[in-house]
Motif scaffolding. Structure first.
Motif, PDB file in Angstrom:
ATOM      1  N   ALA A  10       0.838  -1.205   0.000  1.00 48.61           N
ATOM      2  CA  ALA A  10       0.000   0.000   0.000  1.00 48.61           C
ATOM      3  C   ALA A  10       0.865   1.244   0.000  1.00 48.61           C
ATOM      4  CB  ALA A  10      -0.910  -0.019   1.225  1.00 48.61           C
ATOM      5  N   TYR A  11       0.432   2.230  -0.760  1.00 48.32           N
ATOM      6  CA  TYR A  11       1.008   3.578  -0.667  1.00 48.32           C
ATOM      7  C   TYR A  11      -0.093   4.450  -0.089  1.00 48.32           C
ATOM      8  CZ  TYR A  11       4.713   1.913  -3.747  1.00 48.32           C
ATOM      9  OH  TYR A  11       5.753   1.218  -4.284  1.00 48.32           O
ATOM     10  N   GLY A  12       0.022   4.779   1.172  1.00 52.61           N
ATOM     11  CA  GLY A  12      -1.082   5.469   1.831  1.00 52.61           C
ATOM     12  C   GLY A  12      -2.297   4.557   1.810  1.00 52.61           C
ATOM     13  N   LYS A  13      -3.404   5.071   1.309  1.00 53.49           N
ATOM     14  CA  LYS A  13      -4.623   4.254   1.264  1.00 53.49           C
ATOM     15  C   LYS A  13      -4.682   3.397   0.004  1.00 53.49           C
ATOM     16  CE  LYS A  13      -7.744   6.829   4.202  1.00 53.49           C
ATOM     17  NZ  LYS A  13      -8.786   7.829   4.260  1.00 53.49           N
ATOM     18  N   TYR A  14      -3.852   3.766  -0.991  1.00 54.54           N
ATOM     19  CA  TYR A  14      -3.929   3.076  -2.276  1.00 54.54           C
ATOM     20  C   TYR A  14      -3.116   1.783  -2.267  1.00 54.54           C
ATOM     21  CZ  TYR A  14      -3.811   2.180  -7.211  1.00 54.54           C
ATOM     22  OH  TYR A  14      -3.948   1.578  -8.423  1.00 54.54           O
ATOM     23  N   LYS A  15      -3.767   0.700  -2.687  1.00 52.14           N
ATOM     24  CA  LYS A  15      -3.056  -0.580  -2.723  1.00 52.14           C
ATOM     25  C   LYS A  15      -2.535  -0.849  -4.140  1.00 52.14           C
ATOM     26  CE  LYS A  15      -5.292  -2.780   1.163  1.00 52.14           C
ATOM     27  NZ  LYS A  15      -6.387  -3.660   1.596  1.00 52.14           N
ATOM     28  N   ALA A  16      -1.238  -0.655  -4.325  1.00 53.82           N
ATOM     29  CA  ALA A  16      -0.619  -0.893  -5.640  1.00 53.82           C
ATOM     30  C   ALA A  16      -0.615  -2.385  -5.944  1.00 53.82           C
ATOM     31  CB  ALA A  16       0.792  -0.334  -5.657  1.00 53.82           C
ATOM     32  N   ALA A  17      -0.508  -3.227  -4.911  1.00 54.08           N
ATOM     33  CA  ALA A  17      -0.713  -4.675  -5.041  1.00 54.08           C
ATOM     34  C   ALA A  17      -1.684  -5.053  -3.937  1.00 54.08           C
ATOM     35  CB  ALA A  17       0.596  -5.431  -4.888  1.00 54.08           C
ATOM     36  N   GLY A  34      -0.164  -6.462 -18.032  1.00 53.80           N
ATOM     37  CA  GLY A  34      -1.190  -5.531 -17.553  1.00 53.80           C
ATOM     38  C   GLY A  34      -0.917  -4.137 -18.044  1.00 53.80           C
ATOM     39  N   PRO A  35      -1.940  -3.313 -18.075  1.00 55.61           N
ATOM     40  CA  PRO A  35      -1.755  -1.933 -18.532  1.00 55.61           C
ATOM     41  C   PRO A  35      -0.873  -1.143 -17.578  1.00 55.61           C
ATOM     42  CG  PRO A  35      -3.977  -2.243 -17.649  1.00 55.61           C
ATOM     43  CD  PRO A  35      -3.332  -3.587 -17.677  1.00 55.61           C
ATOM     44  N   ASN A  36      -0.424   0.011 -18.009  1.00 58.92           N
ATOM     45  CA  ASN A  36       0.382   0.883 -17.148  1.00 58.92           C
ATOM     46  C   ASN A  36      -0.372   1.168 -15.857  1.00 58.92           C
ATOM     47  OD1 ASN A  36       2.458   1.176 -19.022  1.00 58.92           O
ATOM     48  ND2 ASN A  36       1.363   2.809 -20.079  1.00 58.92           N
ATOM     49  N   GLY A  37       0.353   1.099 -14.751  1.00 64.45           N
ATOM     50  CA  GLY A  37      -0.257   1.404 -13.458  1.00 64.45           C
ATOM     51  C   GLY A  37      -0.973   0.219 -12.825  1.00 64.45           C
ATOM     52  N   ALA A  38      -0.920  -0.944 -13.481  1.00 66.26           N
ATOM     53  CA  ALA A  38      -1.641  -2.122 -12.973  1.00 66.26           C
ATOM     54  C   ALA A  38      -1.052  -2.636 -11.658  1.00 66.26           C
ATOM     55  CB  ALA A  38      -1.618  -3.237 -14.014  1.00 66.26           C
ATOM     56  N   GLY A  39       0.253  -2.396 -11.468  1.00 66.65           N
ATOM     57  CA  GLY A  39       0.914  -2.887 -10.260  1.00 66.65           C
ATOM     58  C   GLY A  39       2.015  -3.898 -10.541  1.00 66.65           C
ATOM     59  N   LYS A  40       2.360  -4.056 -11.808  1.00 70.19           N
ATOM     60  CA  LYS A  40       3.391  -5.039 -12.182  1.00 70.19           C
ATOM     61  C   LYS A  40       4.736  -4.733 -11.524  1.00 70.19           C
ATOM     62  CE  LYS A  40       3.053  -4.116 -16.594  1.00 70.19           C
ATOM     63  NZ  LYS A  40       2.110  -2.973 -16.516  1.00 70.19           N
ATOM     64  N   SER A  41       5.166  -3.481 -11.645  1.00 71.66           N
ATOM     65  CA  SER A  41       6.472  -3.115 -11.073  1.00 71.66           C
ATOM     66  C   SER A  41       6.474  -3.298  -9.561  1.00 71.66           C
ATOM     67  CB  SER A  41       6.818  -1.663 -11.391  1.00 71.66           C
ATOM     68  OG  SER A  41       6.948  -1.515 -12.763  1.00 71.66           O
ATOM     69  N   THR A  42       5.341  -3.043  -8.954  1.00 72.86           N
ATOM     70  CA  THR A  42       5.242  -3.211  -7.504  1.00 72.86           C
ATOM     71  C   THR A  42       5.479  -4.679  -7.139  1.00 72.86           C
ATOM     72  OG1 THR A  42       3.700  -1.364  -7.391  1.00 72.86           O
ATOM     73  CG2 THR A  42       3.700  -2.882  -5.528  1.00 72.86           C
ATOM     74  N   VAL A  43       4.884  -5.578  -7.893  1.00 75.99           N
ATOM     75  CA  VAL A  43       5.086  -7.006  -7.631  1.00 75.99           C
ATOM     76  C   VAL A  43       6.550  -7.378  -7.881  1.00 75.99           C
ATOM     77  CG1 VAL A  43       4.490  -9.344  -8.423  1.00 75.99           C
ATOM     78  CG2 VAL A  43       2.695  -7.618  -8.149  1.00 75.99           C
TER      79      VAL A  43
HETATM   80  P1  ADP Z   1       2.940  -0.895 -13.502  1.00 75.56           P
HETATM   81  O1  ADP Z   1       4.318  -1.383 -13.309  1.00 75.56           O
HETATM   82  O2  ADP Z   1       1.954  -1.986 -13.811  1.00 75.56           O
HETATM   83  O3  ADP Z   1       2.846   0.210 -14.518  1.00 75.56           O
HETATM   84  P2  ADP Z   1       3.229   0.170 -10.812  1.00 75.56           P
HETATM   85  O4  ADP Z   1       3.447  -1.010  -9.943  1.00 75.56           O
HETATM   86  O5  ADP Z   1       4.424   0.999 -11.177  1.00 75.56           O
HETATM   87  O6  ADP Z   1       2.417  -0.257 -12.127  1.00 75.56           O
HETATM   88  O7  ADP Z   1       2.191   1.153 -10.107  1.00 75.56           O
HETATM   89  C1  ADP Z   1       0.946   0.713  -9.594  1.00 75.56           C
HETATM   90  C2  ADP Z   1       0.249   1.874  -8.944  1.00 75.56           C
HETATM   91  O8  ADP Z   1       0.938   2.248  -7.755  1.00 75.56           O
HETATM   92  C3  ADP Z   1       0.153   3.117  -9.799  1.00 75.56           C
HETATM   93  O9  ADP Z   1      -1.118   3.709  -9.604  1.00 75.56           O
HETATM   94  C4  ADP Z   1       1.244   3.994  -9.262  1.00 75.56           C
HETATM   95  O10 ADP Z   1       0.919   5.358  -9.417  1.00 75.56           O
HETATM   96  C5  ADP Z   1       1.282   3.611  -7.796  1.00 75.56           C
HETATM   97  N1  ADP Z   1       2.634   3.771  -7.224  1.00 75.56           N
HETATM   98  C6  ADP Z   1       3.731   3.130  -7.631  1.00 75.56           C
HETATM   99  N2  ADP Z   1       4.811   3.515  -6.900  1.00 75.56           N
HETATM  100  C7  ADP Z   1       4.354   4.445  -6.028  1.00 75.56           C
HETATM  101  C8  ADP Z   1       4.950   5.231  -4.980  1.00 75.56           C
HETATM  102  N3  ADP Z   1       6.259   5.133  -4.708  1.00 75.56           N
HETATM  103  N4  ADP Z   1       4.165   6.064  -4.290  1.00 75.56           N
HETATM  104  C9  ADP Z   1       2.857   6.172  -4.543  1.00 75.56           C
HETATM  105  N5  ADP Z   1       2.211   5.455  -5.492  1.00 75.56           N
HETATM  106  C10 ADP Z   1       2.936   4.602  -6.223  1.00 75.56           C
END
Ligand code: ADP
Length: 236
Positions: A10-17, A34-43
């Motif tokens: 989670a980043y704040g309230k938002y769950k990236a994964a 997945g599309p941009n912003g899906a959470g792939k990089s987070t995983v």
């Molecule tokens: P992808 O790799 O699929 O494009 P990311 O994992 O980079 O997606 O991002 C998933 C979501 O998490 C996006 O909405 C992004 O804005 C948010 N996010 C990623 N990194 C951060 C961060 N350091 N702080 C806040 N939000 C983040």
């Protein structure tokens, strides 16, 4: 074997994964799509140990954060970063010493040759183009002959010869029984590679497919169908 159980970041309230679970077996190539912003990089970054997360990540059954797991795990980041003051060859030697590898000079030369780096060995990190850096990054990952390898958007920025070579290397890793996970938003690049595909959107795995269950020509439709359904855009 790579296993992810209930991964949440989670980043704040938002769950990236958000409760991500999936596994890629030995000798399998998994694609995280997945599309941009899906959470792939987070995983990917969680698996690579670059982020704190909730949940369980196992590499060959070992906690991904353990030294034993790190010994058999390689990661090729989306954006290569190199030590500016080290040459290409010194990067290779650094990996060799850090991992106590017993590889022959012939093996190293063959590896560098495959990625057209033989004549670049004395170049410093900051003298290389982005594509060349990426090739060095790939070679460093391959040096350890990993059991589990993670590649984040690996084809972006590579020339066609390097893409072809990388695909070949990935198939060889699979043949050798390694687990490969590739994250991408480009379906086209991984068409002939995958065994199992996980489609991610808004922090969740929204669909998964095994190649044996899906016709190649239906893949794109499936991807757009599931992502359309979720976000109404279907951007890839
Ligand atoms: P992808 O790799 O699929 O494009 P990311 O994992 O980079 O997606 O991002 C998933 C979501 O998490 C996006 O909405 C992004 O804005 C948010 N996010 C990623 N990194 C951060 C961060 N350091 N702080 C806040 N939000 C983040």
């Amino acid at each position: 074997m790579l296993e992810i159980r209930d991964l949440t970041k989670a980043y704040g309230k938002y769950k990236a994964a958000d409760g991500v679970s999936f596994a890629v077996g030995n000798g399998e190539i998994g694609i995280l799509l997945g599309p941009n912003g899906a959470g792939k990089s987070t995983v990917i970054k969680s698996v690579a140990g670059l982020l704190r997360y909730k949940g369980i990540i196992l590499i060959k059954g070992m906690d991904a954060r353990s030294v034993e797991a790190k010994k058999v795990f390689a990661y090729v980041p989306e954006l290569p970063s190199m030590y500016e003051a080290l040459t290409v060859r010194e990067h290779i030697d650094f990996i060799m010493h850090a991992y106590h590898l017993q590889v022959t000079e012939e093996w190293i030369q063959n590896l560098l040759g495959r990625f057209e780096l033989l004549d670049k060995q004395d170049k410093l990190g900051n003298e290389l183009s982005k594509g060349m850096m990426q090739k060095v990054s790939i070679c460093c990952a391959l040096m350890i002959q990993p059991d589990v390898i993670l590649l984040d958007e690996p084809m972006v920025g590579l020339d066609p010869a390097a893409i072809k070579e990388l695909k070949q290397v990935i198939l060889e890793l699979k043949e050798a029984g390694a687990t490969v996970l590739i994250s991408t938003h480009m379906l086209e690049m991984v068409k002939e590679l995958w065994d199992i595909m996980f489609v991610m959107d808004k922090g969740r795995i929204i669909a998964s497919y095994r190649k044996s269950e899906v016709k190649e020509e239906d893949l794109e439709d499936l991807f757009f169908h599931v992502t359309d359904g979720e976000n109404g855009k279907g951007e890839a």
